[in-house]
Enzyme design. Structure first.
Site, mmCIF file in Angstrom:
data_model
loop_
_atom_site.group_PDB
_atom_site.id
_atom_site.type_symbol
_atom_site.label_atom_id
_atom_site.label_comp_id
_atom_site.label_asym_id
_atom_site.label_seq_id
_atom_site.Cartn_x
_atom_site.Cartn_y
_atom_site.Cartn_z
ATOM 1 C CG HIS A 1 25.725 -161.823 1.366
ATOM 2 N ND1 HIS A 1 26.986 -161.933 1.918
ATOM 3 C CD2 HIS A 1 25.133 -160.797 2.021
ATOM 4 C CE1 HIS A 1 27.134 -161.019 2.867
ATOM 5 N NE2 HIS A 1 26.025 -160.314 2.942
ATOM 6 C CD GLU B 1 24.051 -154.322 5.719
ATOM 7 O OE1 GLU B 1 23.404 -155.348 5.970
ATOM 8 O OE2 GLU B 1 24.585 -154.131 4.613
HETATM 9 C C1 3PY Z 1 21.031 -158.230 6.702
HETATM 10 O O1 3PY Z 1 20.073 -158.567 7.429
HETATM 11 O O2 3PY Z 1 22.165 -157.973 7.141
HETATM 12 C C2 3PY Z 1 20.843 -158.129 5.254
HETATM 13 O O3 3PY Z 1 21.754 -157.755 4.567
HETATM 14 C C3 3PY Z 1 19.506 -158.511 4.701
HETATM 15 O O4 3PY Z 1 19.487 -158.488 3.323
HETATM 16 MG MG MG Z 2 23.591 -157.444 5.486
#
Ligand code: 3PY
Ligand code: MG
Length: 247
Positions: free
Chosen positions: A45, A146
Site C-alpha cells: 500500500h 487477513e
Molecule cells: C491490515 O490490517 O489489513 C493490514 O494489512 C495491516 O498492515
Molecule cells: Mg491488509
C-alpha cells in the site's frame, strides 16, 4: 549477519513496530528514530518504488533499526528482489491457502529448503561472505492472515514449514468478514487464529489502529504488533493541531 527481530521473537520476546507508507526516506528515518523495534516498508500500500524500497532499507540499517519488507502480493517473483536487496524479514499479504504459504516459503528460502535463486546482489555483498550459507537460518517469513478464507485455513498455514509467524491484518480481516471490529464473531476469529498459531509453535502477530486495541492484543498474547502507520500518525498529529481552531 543477524536477524535481531527473528532472534527476539523466536526466543519468546515481543516487538512493536509501525508501517511506513508515505514512501519518503525521511519519514522512514523519523519513524526509526523514535525507537520502534521494526519498521515495515510497505510495497503493498506504500508509495515506494523498487529503488526506494532499497533506499529505505539502507536508511533503517544506518539508524540501527530493523526493516521488514511487505511485497505487493504472495507471488514468488515479487519476493526475490526484496531478499536480493538485503531484507531478512518479509511480511507477505493475503496468504489465503496452505499452497500459497508453501509457495511463499519456497520462494524465500535457498535450497534445500526452498528454490530461491543464487546471484551476486547487494544482499550477498552487504551481509558478508557467509550470507548464502547462513541466510536460511536468519530469514523470518511472516504470513498475513487477513481474509475469511485465510482464517479458515489457519492451522495448515501456521503449520507450513518455513513460515515463522502468522500476522493478522486486522483491518482487512474485518472487511473480508463484513463486520465491525466490535463484532463478537470477529473477536472469536482473532482468538482462534491466535490459538492455532501458538499450537503450531509460530509467533502470533497483529496490526493495531489504536492504543486501546494494541494493549488488548498484547495482553491477549500477540508478541509482534504493528501500530498504525507513518501516514496515520502524521494525520493524527495534524488533526490534533487543528483543534486549536475550535479553542
Ligand atoms: C491490515 O490490517 O489489513 C493490514 O494489512 C495491516 O498492515
Ligand atoms: Mg491488509
Amino acid at each position: 549477519m543477524k536477524n535481531a527481530l527473528r532472534e527476539c521473537l523466536v526466543s519468546g520476546g515481543s516487538a512493536i513496530g509501525t508501517v511506513c507508507v508515505i514512501g519518503s526516506i525521511e519519514s522512514v528515518e523519523i519513524t526509526c528514530a523514535s525507537g520502534f523495534d521494526y519498521v515495515l516498508i510497505d510495497g503493498q500500500h506504500g508509495s515506494f518504488t523498487q529503488a526506494s524500497m532499497r533506499e529505505a532499507l539502507r536508511a533503517v540499517d544506518a539508524a540501527g533499526g530493523h526493516a521488514v519488507a511487505r511485497p505487493a502480493a504472495p507471488i514468488p517473483h515479487l519476493i526475490e528482489p526484496l531478499l536480493d536487496m538485503g531484507y531478512l524479514s518479509l511480511l507477505v499479504p493475503m496468504v489465503d491457502t496452505p499452497e500459497q504459504a508453501s509457495q511463499v516459503a519456497r520462494a524465500a528460502h535457498y535450497p534445500p529448503l526452498g528454490a530461491r535463486s543464487q546471484a551476486t546482489t547487494r544482499a550477498s555483498i552487504h551481509h558478508g561472505a557467509d550470507y548464502r550459507k547462513r541466510f536460511n537460518d536468519e530469514l523470518f517469513v511472516i504470513a498475513m492472515i487477513e481474509t475469511e478464507a485465510s482464517a479458515a485455513n489457519i492451522a495448515a498455514i501456521a503449520g507450513t514449514p518455513g513460515v515463522h509467524s502468522c500476522f493478522i491484518g486486522s483491518t482487512d480481516l474485518a472487511s473480508s468478514m463484513g463486520v465491525d471490529p466490535s463484532d463478537a464473531r470477529y473477536g472469536r476469529t482473532i482468538e482462534s487464529i491466535l490459538a492455532a498459531t501458538l499450537d503450531a509453535g509460530k509467533v502470533p502477530a497483529i496490526a493495531a489502529g489504536s492504543l486501546d486495541s494494541a494493549r488488548r492484543f498484547l495482553d491477549q498474547g500477540f508478541r509482534m504488533l504493528t501500530y498504525r502507520s507513518d501516514a496515520r500518525m502524521l494525520a493524527d498529529g495534524c488533526r490534533e493541531a487543528m483543534m486549536l481552531k475550535s479553542r
